[in-house]
Design an enzyme around this catalytic site. Structure first.
Site, short mmCIF file in Angstrom:
data_model
loop_
_atom_site.label_atom_id
_atom_site.label_comp_id
_atom_site.label_asym_id
_atom_site.label_seq_id
_atom_site.Cartn_x
_atom_site.Cartn_y
_atom_site.Cartn_z
N SER A 197 0.80 -1.23 0.00
CA SER A 197 0.00 0.00 0.00
C SER A 197 0.84 1.28 0.00
O SER A 197 0.37 2.32 -0.44
CB SER A 197 -0.93 0.00 1.22
OG SER A 197 -0.21 -0.18 2.41
N ASP A 214 -3.02 6.99 10.34
CA ASP A 214 -2.71 5.64 10.81
C ASP A 214 -1.26 5.50 11.28
O ASP A 214 -0.87 4.49 11.84
CB ASP A 214 -3.02 4.59 9.73
CG ASP A 214 -2.23 4.80 8.44
OD1 ASP A 214 -1.28 5.61 8.42
OD2 ASP A 214 -2.57 4.14 7.44
N HIS A 223 1.19 5.13 6.67
CA HIS A 223 1.27 5.52 5.27
C HIS A 223 1.67 6.99 5.14
O HIS A 223 1.10 7.85 5.81
CB HIS A 223 -0.07 5.27 4.58
CG HIS A 223 -0.45 3.83 4.57
ND1 HIS A 223 -1.22 3.26 5.57
CD2 HIS A 223 -0.12 2.83 3.72
CE1 HIS A 223 -1.36 1.97 5.31
NE2 HIS A 223 -0.70 1.68 4.21
#
Length: 212
Positions: free
Chosen positions: A41, A187, A190
């Site tokens: 990701s 989070d 990222h």
């Protein structure tokens, strides 16, 4: 990088995108060379618009450096090194000149045995080399909280495999970004758009040298 239902949808969409994205037009100087970014990701740009995600920003920087490239994103949210190994043959197209291999984050989150991670990445790099594709291996620095021996074994994966395969090494994909709140999304994992730009400033010269 965790594999939630939402990210499972993202994974399916990303896999579809690998096939359905239209071919990019050639650059003014002629047919561009192809760089593929294979990863999870972070390389897929989770939480960011496409133009601010790592592949797009890396393409812009490499072209600013005069390299004449197109960068293809082949990142899938939630992917471990095992998932990357399972799809490397179709995710990295045959016209790729250089592939940035960037796995490890989800292996860390899941506490996967470093020996398994190493074996998976070893096979990924071996498959790419067998196809005549140059490799930039992007490492991942494990947090000390995981335990000294685990962190040591995991950190050793990337320089060891780079040396074995004669691949270029970027030791830590998140160098200068990891653990810095303002450079990461809510989070804490990222990178933000600013974080991506910092990653690219470090990564692009290594990719540029590999392109030649």
């Amino acid at each position: 990088m965790a594999n939630t239902p939402e990210r499972s949808f993202t994974r399916r969409a990303a896999l579809a995108g690998l096939v359905l994205l239209p071919a990019a037009p050639a650059l003014a100087q002629g047919k561009p060379r192809i760089v593929t970014v294979l990863g999870d990701s972070i390389t897929a740009g989770l939480g960011l618009p496409r133009n601010l995600a790592l592949p797009s920003v890396l393409e812009a920087e490499l072209n600013r450096m005069g390299k004449g490239v197109r960068v293809r994103g082949a990142g899938v949210s939630g992917d471990t090194s095992a998932a990357g190994l399972a799809r490397v043959d179709f995710s990295v197209q045959s016209d790729t000149n250089v592939c940035v291999v960037a796995f490890g984050g989800n292996d860390l989150l899941q506490g996967i045995d470093p020996k398994k991670t190493s074996a998976n990445i070893d096979r990924i790099v071996g498959k790419l080399k067998a196809r005549g594709i140059k490799v930039v291996l992007a490492g991942m620095a494990p947090p000390p909280a995981l335990g000294r021996s685990y962190a040591r074994d995991f950190a050793a994966i990337f320089p060891t495999l780079a040396k074995k395969h004669g691949a270029a090494l970027y030791p830590n994909l998140l160098a200068g970004v990891g653990g810095i709140p303002r450079l990461n999304q809510r989070d804490g994992i990222h990178p933000t758009a600013e974080g991506v730009r910092i990653i690219v400033r470090g990564l692009a010269p290594v990719v540029a040298r590999t392109l030649g």
